[in-house]
Write a protein that holds these residues in place. Structure first.
Motif, PDB file in Angstrom:
ATOM      1  N   PHE A   1       0.804  -1.393  -0.123  1.00  0.00           N
ATOM      2  CA  PHE A   1      -0.018  -0.077   0.137  1.00  0.00           C
ATOM      3  C   PHE A   1       0.950   1.302  -0.078  1.00  0.00           C
ATOM      4  CE2 PHE A   1      -4.007  -2.096   1.242  1.00  0.00           C
ATOM      5  CZ  PHE A   1      -3.578  -3.100   1.625  1.00  0.00           C
ATOM      6  N   ARG A   2       0.386   2.416  -0.463  1.00  0.00           N
ATOM      7  CA  ARG A   2       1.034   3.432  -0.252  1.00  0.00           C
ATOM      8  C   ARG A   2       0.344   4.815  -0.053  1.00  0.00           C
ATOM      9  NH1 ARG A   2       2.920   4.851  -6.548  1.00  0.00           N
ATOM     10  NH2 ARG A   2       0.716   5.279  -7.364  1.00  0.00           N
ATOM     11  N   GLN A   3       0.640   5.819   0.473  1.00  0.00           N
ATOM     12  CA  GLN A   3      -0.069   6.942   1.228  1.00  0.00           C
ATOM     13  C   GLN A   3       0.633   8.144   0.717  1.00  0.00           C
ATOM     14  OE1 GLN A   3      -1.811   7.087   5.111  1.00  0.00           O
ATOM     15  NE2 GLN A   3      -3.442   8.255   4.266  1.00  0.00           N
ATOM     16  N   ALA A   4       0.267   8.902  -0.074  1.00  0.00           N
ATOM     17  CA  ALA A   4       0.917  10.120  -0.463  1.00  0.00           C
ATOM     18  C   ALA A   4       0.305  11.215   0.551  1.00  0.00           C
ATOM     19  CB  ALA A   4       0.738  10.476  -1.986  1.00  0.00           C
ATOM     20  N   PRO A   5       1.118  12.292   0.574  1.00  0.00           N
ATOM     21  CA  PRO A   5       0.491  13.504   1.575  1.00  0.00           C
ATOM     22  C   PRO A   5      -0.721  14.066   1.037  1.00  0.00           C
ATOM     23  CG  PRO A   5       2.831  13.796   0.929  1.00  0.00           C
ATOM     24  CD  PRO A   5       2.373  12.612   0.186  1.00  0.00           C
ATOM     25  N   GLY A   6      -1.883  14.244   1.870  1.00  0.00           N
ATOM     26  CA  GLY A   6      -3.154  14.681   1.691  1.00  0.00           C
ATOM     27  C   GLY A   6      -3.884  13.637   0.869  1.00  0.00           C
ATOM     28  N   LYS A   7      -3.469  12.441   0.431  1.00  0.00           N
ATOM     29  CA  LYS A   7      -4.352  11.532  -0.267  1.00  0.00           C
ATOM     30  C   LYS A   7      -4.754  10.227   0.810  1.00  0.00           C
ATOM     31  CE  LYS A   7      -2.405  12.719  -4.867  1.00  0.00           C
ATOM     32  NZ  LYS A   7      -2.105  12.110  -6.182  1.00  0.00           N
ATOM     33  N   GLU A   8      -5.586   9.727   0.146  1.00  0.00           N
ATOM     34  CA  GLU A   8      -5.984   8.306   0.731  1.00  0.00           C
ATOM     35  C   GLU A   8      -4.937   7.062   0.663  1.00  0.00           C
ATOM     36  OE1 GLU A   8     -10.869   8.833   0.918  1.00  0.00           O
ATOM     37  OE2 GLU A   8      -9.921   7.047  -0.024  1.00  0.00           O
ATOM     38  N   ARG A   9      -5.061   6.093   1.373  1.00  0.00           N
ATOM     39  CA  ARG A   9      -4.151   4.888   1.129  1.00  0.00           C
ATOM     40  C   ARG A   9      -4.597   4.292   0.170  1.00  0.00           C
ATOM     41  NH1 ARG A   9      -3.836   1.757   6.217  1.00  0.00           N
ATOM     42  NH2 ARG A   9      -5.575   0.927   5.299  1.00  0.00           N
ATOM     43  N   GLU A  10      -3.710   3.696  -0.823  1.00  0.00           N
ATOM     44  CA  GLU A  10      -4.192   3.004  -1.707  1.00  0.00           C
ATOM     45  C   GLU A  10      -3.466   1.725  -1.895  1.00  0.00           C
ATOM     46  OE1 GLU A  10      -3.482   3.987  -5.839  1.00  0.00           O
ATOM     47  OE2 GLU A  10      -1.631   5.460  -5.465  1.00  0.00           O
TER      48      GLU A  10
END
Length: 127
Positions: A37-46
């Protein structure tokens, strides 16, 4: 204690490559499906990829398909994520997670099926 530890993150230029590792301790990964999984700043985890414990079935999000490759080495109790042709939009904290009832397919199961999470490793793609 069941534990997953990610490593391999860092700073890379656009177009570059990194290989992330997800090492398990306290349990054997053989019968667990693993998700990256990854989570970018200001975004939901995908969820970007997963691999099954039996059969090595894999799945990728459209955003990484053709660029990332997931693999596992049960002898080393480790799952890998080879990331090529990295883009700035790949910048995120990357996590691995494992679950015996987490079925790796196009459908993304609920998080409750994931029993163990790693602490995350930061990938920054920038020139």
């Amino acid at each position: 204690q069941l534990q997953l530890v990610e490593s391999g993150g860092g700073l890379v230029q656009p177009g570059g490559s990194l290989r992330l590792s997800c090492a398990a301790s306290g349990f054997t990964l053989d019968y667990y499906d693993i998700g990256w999984f990854r989570q970018a700043p200001g975004k939901e985890r995908e969820r970007i990829s997963c691999i099954s414990g039996i059969g090595g079935r894999t799945n990728y999000a459209d955003s990484v398909k053709g660029r990332f490759t997931i693999s596992r080495d049960n002898a080393k109790n480790t799952v890998y994520l080879q990331m090529n042709s990295l883009k700035s939009e790949d910048t995120a904290v990357y996590y691995c997670a494992a679950g015996r009832s987490y079925y790796c397919s196009d459908y993304v199961p609920a998080d409750r099926y994931l029993e163990v999470w790693g602490q995350g490793t930061l990938v920054t793609v920038s020139s």
